[in-house]
Scaffold this motif. Structure first.
Motif, PDB file in Angstrom:
ATOM      1  N   PRO A   1       0.817  -1.214   0.000  1.00  9.82           N
ATOM      2  CA  PRO A   1       0.000   0.000   0.000  1.00  9.82           C
ATOM      3  C   PRO A   1       0.856   1.272   0.000  1.00  9.82           C
ATOM      4  O   PRO A   1       1.868   1.359   0.700  1.00  9.82           O
ATOM      5  N   VAL A   2       0.442   2.243  -0.817  1.00 12.44           N
ATOM      6  CA  VAL A   2       1.074   3.556  -0.855  1.00 12.44           C
ATOM      7  C   VAL A   2      -0.029   4.592  -0.678  1.00 12.44           C
ATOM      8  O   VAL A   2      -0.828   4.828  -1.579  1.00 12.44           O
ATOM      9  N   THR A   3      -0.119   5.177   0.493  1.00 12.02           N
ATOM     10  CA  THR A   3      -1.163   6.138   0.826  1.00 12.02           C
ATOM     11  C   THR A   3      -0.752   7.546   0.384  1.00 12.02           C
ATOM     12  O   THR A   3       0.410   7.803   0.048  1.00 12.02           O
ATOM     13  N   ASN A   4      -1.721   8.457   0.402  1.00 12.87           N
ATOM     14  CA  ASN A   4      -1.398   9.856   0.123  1.00 12.87           C
ATOM     15  C   ASN A   4      -0.380  10.389   1.118  1.00 12.87           C
ATOM     16  O   ASN A   4       0.492  11.194   0.778  1.00 12.87           O
ATOM     17  N   ALA A   5      -0.505   9.943   2.368  1.00  8.88           N
ATOM     18  CA  ALA A   5       0.456  10.364   3.390  1.00  8.88           C
ATOM     19  C   ALA A   5       1.864   9.890   3.035  1.00  8.88           C
ATOM     20  O   ALA A   5       2.848  10.598   3.290  1.00  8.88           O
ATOM     21  N   MET A   6       1.985   8.694   2.447  1.00 15.16           N
ATOM     22  CA  MET A   6       3.290   8.202   2.043  1.00 15.16           C
ATOM     23  C   MET A   6       3.818   8.974   0.833  1.00 15.16           C
ATOM     24  O   MET A   6       5.021   9.267   0.745  1.00 15.16           O
ATOM     25  N   ILE A   7       2.950   9.320  -0.115  1.00 11.65           N
ATOM     26  CA  ILE A   7       3.373  10.142  -1.256  1.00 11.65           C
ATOM     27  C   ILE A   7       3.970  11.452  -0.749  1.00 11.65           C
ATOM     28  O   ILE A   7       5.027  11.905  -1.208  1.00 11.65           O
ATOM     29  N   LYS A   8       3.289  12.078   0.216  1.00  8.98           N
ATOM     30  CA  LYS A   8       3.794  13.325   0.801  1.00  8.98           C
ATOM     31  C   LYS A   8       5.116  13.099   1.526  1.00  8.98           C
ATOM     32  O   LYS A   8       6.021  13.937   1.470  1.00  8.98           O
ATOM     33  N   SER A   9       5.224  11.963   2.203  1.00  4.49           N
ATOM     34  CA  SER A   9       6.455  11.638   2.914  1.00  4.49           C
ATOM     35  C   SER A   9       7.624  11.482   1.939  1.00  4.49           C
ATOM     36  O   SER A   9       8.724  12.000   2.179  1.00  4.49           O
ATOM     37  N   ILE A  10       7.412  10.773   0.844  1.00  3.82           N
ATOM     38  CA  ILE A  10       8.453  10.577  -0.168  1.00  3.82           C
ATOM     39  C   ILE A  10       8.851  11.918  -0.776  1.00  3.82           C
ATOM     40  O   ILE A  10      10.038  12.218  -0.965  1.00  3.82           O
ATOM     41  N   ARG A  11       7.847  12.740  -1.071  1.00  4.35           N
ATOM     42  CA  ARG A  11       8.127  14.048  -1.665  1.00  4.35           C
ATOM     43  C   ARG A  11       8.925  14.921  -0.700  1.00  4.35           C
ATOM     44  O   ARG A  11       9.887  15.592  -1.081  1.00  4.35           O
ATOM     45  N   LYS A  12       8.545  14.909   0.575  1.00  7.98           N
ATOM     46  CA  LYS A  12       9.243  15.713   1.581  1.00  7.98           C
ATOM     47  C   LYS A  12      10.691  15.245   1.733  1.00  7.98           C
ATOM     48  O   LYS A  12      11.608  16.057   1.844  1.00  7.98           O
ATOM     49  N   ALA A  13      10.893  13.930   1.748  1.00  6.79           N
ATOM     50  CA  ALA A  13      12.259  13.397   1.855  1.00  6.79           C
ATOM     51  C   ALA A  13      13.080  13.786   0.627  1.00  6.79           C
ATOM     52  O   ALA A  13      14.275  14.086   0.733  1.00  6.79           O
ATOM     53  N   GLY A  14      12.435  13.769  -0.545  1.00  7.54           N
ATOM     54  CA  GLY A  14      13.116  14.188  -1.768  1.00  7.54           C
ATOM     55  C   GLY A  14      13.557  15.640  -1.699  1.00  7.54           C
ATOM     56  O   GLY A  14      14.659  15.997  -2.139  1.00  7.54           O
ATOM     57  N   ILE A  15      12.700  16.496  -1.138  1.00  6.70           N
ATOM     58  CA  ILE A  15      13.054  17.908  -0.977  1.00  6.70           C
ATOM     59  C   ILE A  15      14.223  18.047  -0.002  1.00  6.70           C
ATOM     60  O   ILE A  15      15.158  18.814  -0.227  1.00  6.70           O
ATOM     61  N   GLN A  16      14.189  17.267   1.088  1.00  4.80           N
ATOM     62  CA  GLN A  16      15.299  17.297   2.041  1.00  4.80           C
ATOM     63  C   GLN A  16      16.608  16.902   1.368  1.00  4.80           C
ATOM     64  O   GLN A  16      17.667  17.482   1.636  1.00  4.80           O
ATOM     65  N   GLN A  17      16.523  15.921   0.488  1.00  7.19           N
ATOM     66  CA  GLN A  17      17.731  15.489  -0.216  1.00  7.19           C
ATOM     67  C   GLN A  17      18.249  16.592  -1.139  1.00  7.19           C
ATOM     68  O   GLN A  17      19.459  16.845  -1.204  1.00  7.19           O
ATOM     69  N   VAL A  18      17.335  17.238  -1.860  1.00  7.84           N
ATOM     70  CA  VAL A  18      17.743  18.344  -2.727  1.00  7.84           C
ATOM     71  C   VAL A  18      18.398  19.452  -1.905  1.00  7.84           C
ATOM     72  O   VAL A  18      19.438  20.008  -2.285  1.00  7.84           O
ATOM     73  N   LEU A  19      17.806  19.763  -0.755  1.00  7.81           N
ATOM     74  CA  LEU A  19      18.362  20.813   0.092  1.00  7.81           C
ATOM     75  C   LEU A  19      19.742  20.441   0.636  1.00  7.81           C
ATOM     76  O   LEU A  19      20.581  21.309   0.876  1.00  7.81           O
ATOM     77  N   ALA A  20      19.971  19.144   0.802  1.00  7.94           N
ATOM     78  CA  ALA A  20      21.280  18.690   1.287  1.00  7.94           C
ATOM     79  C   ALA A  20      22.381  18.894   0.247  1.00  7.94           C
ATOM     80  O   ALA A  20      23.569  18.799   0.572  1.00  7.94           O
ATOM     81  N   LEU A  21      21.995  19.182  -0.997  1.00  6.49           N
ATOM     82  CA  LEU A  21      23.001  19.435  -2.034  1.00  6.49           C
ATOM     83  C   LEU A  21      23.864  20.653  -1.706  1.00  6.49           C
ATOM     84  O   LEU A  21      24.937  20.824  -2.277  1.00  6.49           O
ATOM     85  N   ARG A  22      23.389  21.486  -0.783  1.00  2.79           N
ATOM     86  CA  ARG A  22      24.190  22.642  -0.384  1.00  2.79           C
ATOM     87  C   ARG A  22      25.534  22.220   0.204  1.00  2.79           C
ATOM     88  O   ARG A  22      26.486  23.013   0.234  1.00  2.79           O
ATOM     89  N   ASN A  23      25.616  20.980   0.676  1.00  2.82           N
ATOM     90  CA  ASN A  23      26.856  20.486   1.279  1.00  2.82           C
ATOM     91  C   ASN A  23      27.870  19.998   0.252  1.00  2.82           C
ATOM     92  O   ASN A  23      29.002  19.663   0.613  1.00  2.82           O
ATOM     93  N   PHE A  24      27.475  19.930  -1.031  1.00  9.28           N
ATOM     94  CA  PHE A  24      28.319  19.277  -2.035  1.00  9.28           C
ATOM     95  C   PHE A  24      29.061  20.252  -2.948  1.00  9.28           C
ATOM     96  O   PHE A  24      29.660  19.844  -3.939  1.00  9.28           O
TER      97      PHE A  24
END
Length: 507
Positions: free
Chosen positions: A114-137
């Motif tokens: 199962p992939v709920t709407n809450a999980m879609i939001k969770s994946i998207r939020k984690a993806g944004i966190q990863q993009v923001l972590a690019l500041r370290n590279f």
């Protein structure tokens, strides 16, 4: 330097969404509380008395005592078969809009997770966190204007019982936010093509029209796509087609075995960033360049538990014994193998995802994946994790200056003795006996349990070399090409017999 790139880079550097100062222990306690509150009125929540767990003085301890472990088959038989039928409020409020199909690496039958709407939001939020972590590279500003090639499974999802089904990479790509559409390649039209070979052919034909700055996908299929693009344009390397390519976000499997063959396709070095996105959720990503470890996403709808990876806690089918001890993130130790167990906003509860990890930095909640519970090679006491197997293969690459992007093996009985029988995927011509001796010597020095096993029940090592393409053909014959499909590194004897027949016939 481009103005837009500077603006985007400035926003990333100004953001406080990713901070090494955040307290993972506190975050995890809050995540568990939120999960229990959200699901307390579901059938699962009522069965396991979530309302009482929430009132307990030590919520985490009470949660462990009341709720059993589940692997996929166990939770499907008891709970998710109702979710699959379209029933509501089973393990999570409402019913999921998506199911992630995953055959993993151990069988042909698809799991329907199962992939709920809450999980879609969770994946998207984690993806944004990863993009923001690019500041370290330390990436240049114009990188943030370039396009991103996301090579996953088809986004043409199938409808079943009022829900859409597909692999998690296809589900994620079909939910890309509107503001990202201009950056995303190969674009919706090509991404919907189900046939892997046709999709890659379209990518190759369009490649020169795109200014790709980053790649994202499983290493094995990414390599094949890059080879196709290079071949189609009669280029020497991928940088002749995409000169601004600077980043590769790897995931699905360890990048180590592919590093040498992947780098051979490049014209210049690029930054490789590891991620841990599974069908069950976005678990972790590499946050800083000084380490290859990944930071667990501890504030985003997934509660983690860690079971010491010891033979007495693992059953023969790879599932957990119910009295196996579980640890919170506050209780783990460095450099110990743990089985990862998760509870999520998609209604997975104390769920055995099948991976083993170790912590490399507890304060930063940084981990590396060490293997799979079902791929732990311990038939005759050798206790070899996939991590150790990967190290052995990398040793061969360095010792003989060859590329071995794929491999599999089995501890199988030949006449009355046990052998580790390896198949190594390489285009190089090299003596198989030499490779067997080198593998054996490396593992004796790297793993004391293996050394003991070699002095007792484990008679020796046998090696067969075959072309890497045989591994991809095997996956195509047993599952399908591309997407989340990964090669099983360790096989049981029955499965290995099928593989051996297939591989030997390809020769």
């Amino acid at each position: 330097m481009a103005i837009l790139g500077n603006i985007i880079k400035g926003i990333i550097h100004a953001s406080d969404m990713v901070s090494p100062d955040l307290n993972a222990v506190k975050q995890q306690k809050q995540v568990l509380k939120d999960l229990l509150e959200s699901a307390q009125n579901t059938q699962f929540g009522k069965q396991y008395q979530f309302d009482k767990i929430l009132l307990a003085e030590k919520t985490e301890k009470d949660f462990r005592a009341k709720v059993p472990f589940f692997d996929y088959d166990q939770i499907r038989k008891k709970w998710w078969h109702l979710v699959h039928k379209g029933e509501e409020n089973i393990t999570w409020p409402g019913k999921p809009d998506y199911f992630a199909l995953s055959s993993g690496t151990t069988g042909k039958t698809s799991k329907r997770i199962p992939v709920t709407n809450a999980m879609i939001k969770s994946i998207r939020k984690a993806g944004i966190q990863q993009v923001l972590a690019l500041r370290n590279f330390d990436l240049p500003s114009d990188f943030f204007e370039k396009e991103i090639m996301m090579l996953g499974s088809s986004t043409d999802l199938e409808e079943h019982n009022d829900a859409l089904e597909g692999e998690i990479s296809g589900i994620s790509a079909s939910n890309i936010p509107f503001w990202f559409q201009n950056y995303y390649k190969p674009g919706n039209e090509i991404a919907k093509i189900d046939d892997w070979d046709k999709r890659v052919q379209h990518i190759a034909e369009k490649a020169k029209e795109w200014d790709i700055g980053a790649l994202s996908g499983i290493p094995s299929w990414m390599e094949l796509m890059l080879q196709k693009v290079i071949e189609h344009h009669n280029a020497k390397n991928i940088h002749e087609i995409w000169p601004n390519l600077q980043v590769y976000t790897s995931g699905g499997v360890a990048f180590g075995p592919y590093e040498k063959s992947f780098n051979a396709l490049l014209g210049k070095p690029i930054t490789v960033i590891d991620t841990y996105l599974a069908s069950e959720g976005f678990m972790a990503f590499q946050q800083r360049p000084e380490t290859g470890a990944m930071k667990l996403v501890t504030n985003n709808g997934i509660y983690f538990e860690f079971i010491p990876f010891k033979p007495e806690y693992i059953q023969s089918d790879g599932s957990l014994v119910q009295d196996a001890p579980s640890l919170t993130i506050a209780e783990v130790e460095l450099h110990q193998d743990y089985v990862l167990v998760i509870s999520t906003v998609a209604g997975a509860w104390r769920y055995l995802i099948g991976d083993t990890i170790e912590f490399t930095d507890i304060d930063r909640a940084e981990i590396k994946i060490t293997g799979r519970t079902k791929f732990f090679l311990n038939t005759v006491g050798s206790q070899l994790s996939v991590n150790k197997l990967n190290d052995a293969v990398k040793h061969l690459e360095q010792k003989y200056d060859i590329q071995i992007p794929e491999y599999t093996l089995c501890a199988n009985r030949i006449e009355d003795d046990f052998y580790h029988s390896w198949y190594l995927g390489t285009s190089s011509k090299i003596d198989e006996t030499q490779l067997a001796i080198a593998l054996d010597d490396f593992l004796k020095h790297a793993n004391k349990n293996y050394k003991v096993a070699r002095s007792k029940a484990l008679e020796g090592v046998k090696v067969n070399t075959i072309l890497p393409s045989v591994f991809y053909d095997w996956n195509a014959a047993n599952k399908k090409k591309g997407g989340q499909v990964k090669m099983e590194r360790v096989m049981g004897e029955e499965r290995f017999a099928e593989w051996k027949e297939f591989a030997d016939n390809q020769g």
